[in-house]
Write an enzyme that holds these catalytic residues in place. Structure first.
Site, PDB file in Angstrom:
ATOM      1  N   ASP A 167       0.860  -1.173   0.000  1.00 42.18           N
ATOM      2  CA  ASP A 167       0.000   0.000   0.000  1.00 42.18           C
ATOM      3  C   ASP A 167       0.906   1.235   0.000  1.00 42.18           C
ATOM      4  O   ASP A 167       2.107   1.131   0.269  1.00 42.18           O
ATOM      5  CB  ASP A 167      -0.888  -0.027   1.253  1.00 42.18           C
ATOM      6  CG  ASP A 167      -1.807   1.174   1.338  1.00 42.18           C
ATOM      7  OD1 ASP A 167      -2.300   1.618   0.291  1.00 42.18           O
ATOM      8  OD2 ASP A 167      -2.025   1.669   2.459  1.00 42.18           O
ATOM      9  N   THR A 208      -2.437   1.151  -4.649  1.00 42.93           N
ATOM     10  CA  THR A 208      -2.916   2.249  -3.817  1.00 42.93           C
ATOM     11  C   THR A 208      -4.268   2.755  -4.301  1.00 42.93           C
ATOM     12  O   THR A 208      -4.608   2.638  -5.482  1.00 42.93           O
ATOM     13  CB  THR A 208      -1.901   3.417  -3.808  1.00 42.93           C
ATOM     14  OG1 THR A 208      -2.425   4.497  -3.050  1.00 42.93           O
ATOM     15  CG2 THR A 208      -1.606   3.902  -5.222  1.00 42.93           C
ATOM     16  N   LYS A 230      -6.898  -5.313  -5.196  1.00 45.17           N
ATOM     17  CA  LYS A 230      -5.583  -5.593  -4.610  1.00 45.17           C
ATOM     18  C   LYS A 230      -5.390  -7.094  -4.432  1.00 45.17           C
ATOM     19  O   LYS A 230      -4.344  -7.647  -4.777  1.00 45.17           O
ATOM     20  CB  LYS A 230      -5.442  -4.881  -3.258  1.00 45.17           C
ATOM     21  CG  LYS A 230      -5.363  -3.368  -3.340  1.00 45.17           C
ATOM     22  CD  LYS A 230      -5.125  -2.761  -1.957  1.00 45.17           C
ATOM     23  CE  LYS A 230      -4.981  -1.246  -2.034  1.00 45.17           C
ATOM     24  NZ  LYS A 230      -4.634  -0.637  -0.741  1.00 45.17           N
ATOM     25  N   ASP A 265      -1.504  -0.977   5.952  1.00 46.62           N
ATOM     26  CA  ASP A 265      -1.791  -0.486   7.302  1.00 46.62           C
ATOM     27  C   ASP A 265      -3.265  -0.214   7.542  1.00 46.62           C
ATOM     28  O   ASP A 265      -3.649   0.140   8.654  1.00 46.62           O
ATOM     29  CB  ASP A 265      -1.005   0.808   7.568  1.00 46.62           C
ATOM     30  CG  ASP A 265      -1.531   1.974   6.760  1.00 46.62           C
ATOM     31  OD1 ASP A 265      -1.914   1.752   5.599  1.00 46.62           O
ATOM     32  OD2 ASP A 265      -1.573   3.096   7.281  1.00 46.62           O
TER      33      ASP A 265
END
Length: 1204
Positions: free
Chosen positions: A400, A682, A804, A824
């Protein structure tokens, strides 16, 4: 396990039918319960108190070796077969199952605690006309709930009303897409009119029909039926679970999806039982060993049948057969007897040892002080203890960006005003000085409205503004006026800005500190304090941002009546619209922008234009007509914007830094040297991700090309991917070569593999989310994979959490490589679960990623230590352990095989029964554990110095099927020496007193002593790193062997337990003979010398990278830590694009007549909770000057290039 559960669901008829449409009625629980919709409780745990034992045992017995030992234990219960007691297998098996069950139970208890913590949160629910506090898990579809400021959104809600004007609410979606900037949602007017009137809300009986539960975060389709009218519902009217309500006093929402049906949970992915590649290989090898064991036992059975027919009849006189047993039955029983005798080829202690080694290496990660983040008091944590060695084989990392590579903290770093650079420091000799934490900062104390957390180091900029420089003042005036920020002043002089993006907040804060303080706004005015003087500007128009324009403008009238257009945007866009008189200034500013872009800063160009009153009146009239037109509205507005935004006068440029986490570029550089490919996935905009790519050195100017895939159709995406691939590798075949094979247990698993294609040079690939959606289709996914794997760097922008996971699964499926995902936020959970290894960073976006991860720590930079040190050591130790373990056990077992030819294939053991019992549990357990827990080829400093040491793990060079076969051949040779040398030495040997010592017991003692000495010497040869613990384990185990032998073969033990200790006096009678010790020496030399010779020749002729580095270690001193050096200044021909994390439409909101009706009725909390920079905990930094010698004839750009 999921298949088992679904089987029982089908069996009991409780399997849930697939939902095609969601239909619900507000405030009608009985009606909604008839559809059996899930409630709002979530469950991420795998077991409950009733299912734990059966399901856990089922999982454990899926491991072939555990099932084998259960079968072996049953065999040992049959007295006609077993020559060993049943508990020799039962006790270790129960121990292994218990240890694993306790660990699994502990992990699942933590999941239960996490689930309970979430499920027991409370929220206000409208029940029977009253607001009542209810637990989240009791909320049902169709309930109306009330949320207050800073509360988490309980479920997926249809927004009904809010405290804000125009029924707006502000939500933070960090846990969904990783972005901390606020998003705006708006309720329907027809529901917003209910406001917070409980009686109206209780009487609300609207019916919603919408799409079934799905994982699309950016789309929602549905209708609301109310009073006979249908109202369209879209994503802007829905609040998703995982969001946080911000800057909104209250809002009411109707629950549409609850618990597992929410889009957050639909994106979370399934919990996968992860096993390492070593585990999978061991399963295959164990299966091969079983086959080999069956062959050996069959050979022994055939040998027994032949012996019984030819020789056995001679012995029946004094050893009569049992009734009913003939040669064929004896042969059959012999087969199963040898299954028990030779079972040590796969000892149960192997799995006990593997679990201990993994646990020990997990503790090293937990205890590593170099991975401890002091500022947040966060240690590294190995949350899963079964995947350590997989860390040494990573080939692809999926990361990420926001909060993982960056801190998500924007700082105003540098600027260029009227051709002059501000933000850099020079010493008295004119040399540039590195800015560190100890560098003196600008004092803004004279400005009572300054933000105390704002840091700037160049005093000359403040002096220039104070001196009244018109360009500098216009520069900051523009920053204070041209934005969509909302101010909040809780107390006099204490300002907080609610910025839609962190970039805007940073720019407006910079203007505030340099004397141009944005104080308040209405739909028609903007009030700022200019150098302590209150000035109110009339806001005439906001020319809003969109992805095509890549700029925004405001038109204002000053108190003096002067009309000005202020514009900021991407430098390439602004420069096209400048007045010719700015050409020289544009050329100078371009150089500054290239320098900023080279440092990875996010840049904007600023310009203005003075307007004529008559022209403005005419333009406003045409603007009004265009904005109210029914057809071609957007096109007409764009034409008007283009018309007025030309002949601009350049003011300068800003450089904002999205602060990288400390050590990110160095970490990525180290991982790249280890041949690990990093893909960034991202949710941010393309420009933002691209800038960070340059800042991290993932994208570099030296790259031959950087391809951008942004097409909006499948055909366009395919064409762009094809063009990129053909440019990188013109000779590549049009169709990918997919190699199909079989793998796994019993070779039942079908695998497909796409080989890497070599390219000349380095390339980068950037792909947008909408293009990625087409590229992940079955028809295009191989083309995406081929093109992406040719590139050194891949950046996927605007991707959803599910995308993702799909990217990770694509690489897992077609590449024989180990993957790692690191993130995260909650939007990274599905990716973390999909990868072989999931790493969570405990950052500012909550703990969801950590809770779903296998390993966690506080900073991205710790990843290099996790992989290059802990991962590499764990893999090296595990492979060395397996090689040695198979060697010592095959050697032990093969001696039995050779002995069978001398004992009539009777399944008699060559060793004493107590030696067989203690060989793996006592005599060889601790030495091999010592090597497997403490060994290292080089220390951590050298591991960082040479990241190339990591590559053998990616290629499985330390343990594979070929290496296993070599271990078997080595064991076969050693067993031949260990059996026949003692046999030949003792066949006709007599003691010093003339007595014969060629008896079974003496031979057994000699054979087992030779075996133990040889495997100890082999262990010493395999150990590279000696500690006091290793020494103690080896010498202690050898001493324990002799102590136990003399004790068990003593007269006392025989007198007490005559049947259990028959080897009376054997130790003292045999080991006092010189020829016995000579035989031990000769056997050891013959076993070890070939190994030493082979290794010596191999190091001389084909040294590995490990051999070369170990040689350097011996020749050189320990490398010093790399000195901290300032970031390399890169001169870029590329300039950053418009870097705002911005969305279209906010200009209309801030200029709407009703937007701020209640702004003065309440205060709003701060948008961002700013914290000190994590750089504070890093190593001390010192001033270092960078020499810059100007050579004649060099331009400033050439001069900078020479510095580089």
């Amino acid at each position: 396990m999921g298949s088992v559960v679904s089987f029982f669901e089908r069996l009991l008829g409780t399997e849930k039918k697939k939902e095609e449409e969601r239909y619900l009625r507000a405030n009608d629980r009985p009606f909604n319960l008839s559809f059996n919709y899930d409630n709002n409780a979530i469950r991420t745990s795998k077991y409950n108190i009733f299912t734990f034992l059966p399901l856990n045992l089922f999982e454990q017995f899926r491991r072939l070796a555990n099932a084998y030992f259960l079968f072996l234990m049953v065999l040992q219960l049959i007295p006609q077969i077993s020559s060993l007691s049943w508990f020799t297998t039962a006790v270790p098996l129960i121990l292994v199952l218990s240890i694993t069950a306790v660990k699994d139970a502990s992990d699942d208890i933590n999941r239960h605690k996490s689930d309970n913590q979430v499920n027991n949160r409370t929220v206000s629910v409208l029940i029977n006309g009253q607001l009542k506090e209810e637990k989240w898990m009791n909320v049902q579809v169709g309930d109306i709930i009330k949320l207050e400021n800073n509360q988490f959104v309980t479920a997926d809600l249809l927004l009904l009303s809010s405290s804000e004007p125009l029924n707006l609410v502000y939500v933070e979606t960090a846990e969904l897409d990783g972005e901390t900037n606020l998003k705006v949602k708006q309720a329907l007017t027809v529901t917003g009119e209910m406001e917070d009137r409980i009686e109206a809300l209780a009487a609300f009986n609207g019916e919603v029909r919408c799409e079934p539960p799905n994982n699309r975060l950016d789309k929602f389709k549905g209708t609301l039926s109310l009073d006979g009218h249908l109202h369209s519902l879209d994503n802007d009217k829905v609040l998703l679970r995982g969001c946080t309500l911000r800057n909104t006093e209250w809002c009411f929402g109707l629950v549409i999806f609850g618990g597992p049906d929410t889009k957050l949970m639909q994106n979370s992915g399934k919990t996968i039982f992860k096993r390492t590649s070593v585990d999978h290989l061991m399963n295959v090898l164990v299966l091969c060993i079983f086959g080999f064991l069956a062959c050996m036992c069959s050979a022994m059975a055939i040998g027994n049948a032949i012996w019984e027919v030819r020789e056995g009849s001679v012995f029946t006189v004094f050893l009569p057969r049992e009734t009913g047993i003939d040669a064929s039955l004896s042969s059959f029983l012999t087969f199963w007897s040898y299954v028990i005798v030779l079972n040590t080829v796969v000892p149960i202690s192997l799995y006990v040892s593997v679990e201990i080694i993994r646990l020990g290496n997990s503790f090293y990660i937990d205890w590593d002080r170099k991975m401890y983040h002091t500022k947040s008091d966060t240690p590294a944590q190995a949350r899963t203890t079964t995947l350590n060695e997989e860390l040494g084989q990573i080939k692809y990392i999926f990361s990420d960006k926001t909060g993982t590579l960056t801190q998500n903290i924007m700082t105003f770093n540098k600027c260029s005003i009227n051709g002059k650079v501000y933000g850099e420091l020079f010493d008295f000799s004119g040399q540039r000085v590195e800015i560190t934490e100890k560098t003196q900062t600008v004092d803004f104390m004279q400005n009572p409205l300054a933000d105390p957390k704002f840091i700037f180091h160049d005093q000359s900029l403040l002096d220039t503004v104070k001196e009244g420089d018109p360009e500098a003042q216009s520069f900051f005036r523009l920053l204070a006026l041209c934005h969509t920020v909302m101010p909040e002043e809780k107390e006099e002089g204490k300002l907080f800005y609610q910025a839609q993006s962190p970039d805007e907040g940073a720019l407006v804060t910079a203007a505030r500190n340099f004397g141009f303080v944005f104080r308040s706004r209405t739909p028609e005015t903007i009030t700022i304090w200019e150098m302590g003087r209150k000035v109110t500007y009339e806001l005439l128009a906001v020319l809003d941002f969109n992805n095509v324009r890549k700029r925004m403008s405001v038109i204002v009238r000053s108190p003096e009546g002067k009309l000005t257009l202020f514009c900021k945007g991407a430098d390439t866009i602004i420069f096209e619209r400048l007045h010719p008189s700015c050409n020289k200034l544009k050329q100078i500013t371009t150089g500054h922008l290239c320098e900023y872009a080279g440092e990875g800063l996010r840049t904007l160009a600023l310009a203005y234009k003075n307007l004529d009153e008559d022209y403005m009146d005419d333009w406003k009239q045409r603007h009004h007509e265009a904005s109210t037109a029914m057809d071609g509205r957007e096109e007409r507005l764009d034409e008007l914007y283009e018309e007025i935004e030309k002949d601009l006068l350049l003011l300068g440029a800003t450089a904002v830094e999205d602060k990288l986490q400390d050590g990110v570029p160095q970490t990525i550089e180290q991982l790249a040297k280890a041949d690990i490919k990093i893909w960034v996935l991202t949710g941010d905009k393309q420009e933002t991700a691209e800038n960070i790519g340059y800042a991290c050195n993932m994208l570099r100017e030296e790259m031959k090309d950087i391809f951008v895939v942004a097409a909006n159709t499948p055909e366009g995406v395919k064409e762009e991917l094809l063009n990129a691939r053909r440019k990188m590798c013109p000779d590549a075949a049009d169709e990918p070569e997919v190699i199909k094979s079989r793998a796994g247990l019993f070779w039942l698993k079908k695998t497909e593999f796409v080989q890497d294609e070599k390219v000349d040079g380095e390339y980068g690939l950037i792909i947008n989310g909408h293009s990625l959606a087409f590229a992940l289709d079955k028809n295009l996914q191989l083309e995406l994979l081929r093109t992406a794997c040719m590139c050194q760097t891949v950046i996927c922008c605007r991707v959803t959490p599910l995308q993702k996971a799909q990217v990770v699964q694509l690489v897992k499926k077609y590449k024989q490589a180990v993957t790692l995902a690191i993130g995260d936020g909650a939007n990274d959970v599905s990716m973390i679960k999909a990868a072989h290894i999931g790493v969570g960073i405990s950052g500012q976006e909550g703990m969801q990623a950590v809770l779903s991860s296998d390993f966690s720590f506080a900073q991205f930079r710790y990843l290099q230590r996790l992989l290059l040190v802990h991962g590499r050591w764990s893999y090296l130790r595990m492979c060395k352990f397996l090689r040695y373990f198979f060697y010592k056990n095959f050697t032990f077992t093969f001696v039995h095989f050779w002995y069978a030819f001398f004992c009539g294939f009777s399944a008699q053991t060559v060793y004493d029964e107590w030696f067989i019992t203690l060989y793996n549990l006592v005599y060889t357990a601790l030495p091999v554990l010592g090597m497997s827990l403490f060994d290292q080829d080089v220390n951590d400093r050298w591991s960082f110095q040479y990241p190339q040491l990591y590559t053998p793990g990616q290629l499985n060079q330390y343990f594979s099927k070929n290496i296993f076969v070599r271990c078997m051949m080595h064991s076969c040779y050693s067993s031949l020496i260990l059996f026949f040398i003692p046999w030949a030495a003792m066949q006709d040997t007599v003691r010093d007193d003339g007595k014969d010592i060629a008896d079974y017991q003496s031979f057994a003692l000699l054979a087992q002593t030779c075996l133990l000495v040889v495997v100890y010497i082999q262990l010493c040869l395999d150990t590279h790193y000696w500690t006091a613990v290793n020494q103690f384990f080896v010498w202690g185990s050898l001493a324990a062997y002799f102590a136990v032998s003399f004790t068990m073969y003593s007269n006392g033990m025989f007198l007490i337990f005559s049947s259990s200790f028959p080897f009376i006096g054997t130790a003292r009678n045999s080991l006092n003979q010189p020829n016995v010790w000579l035989t031990i020496l000769l056997t050891s030399l013959l076993c070890i010398l070939p190994v030493v010779t082979y290794r010596f020749i191999l190091i001389q002729l084909q040294p590995t990278i490990n051999d070369k580095v170990r040689y350097k270690v011996r020749e050189e001193t320990l490398p010093a830590p790399a000195p901290r050096r300032p970031p390399r200044r890169r001169i870029s021909t590329r300039r950053s694009g418009y870097a705002f994390s911005h969305a279209q439409g906010y200009g209309d909101l801030v200029t709407s007549g009703k937007f701020l009706l209640r702004l003065n009725l309440k205060t709003r909390p701060a948008l961002f909770s700013q914290t000190d920079s994590p750089l504070a905990e890093s190593q001390p930094q010192h001033y270092r000057t960078i020499p810059e010698e100007r050579e004649e004839g060099k331009s400033p750009t050439q001069e900078e290039a020479s510095v580089e």
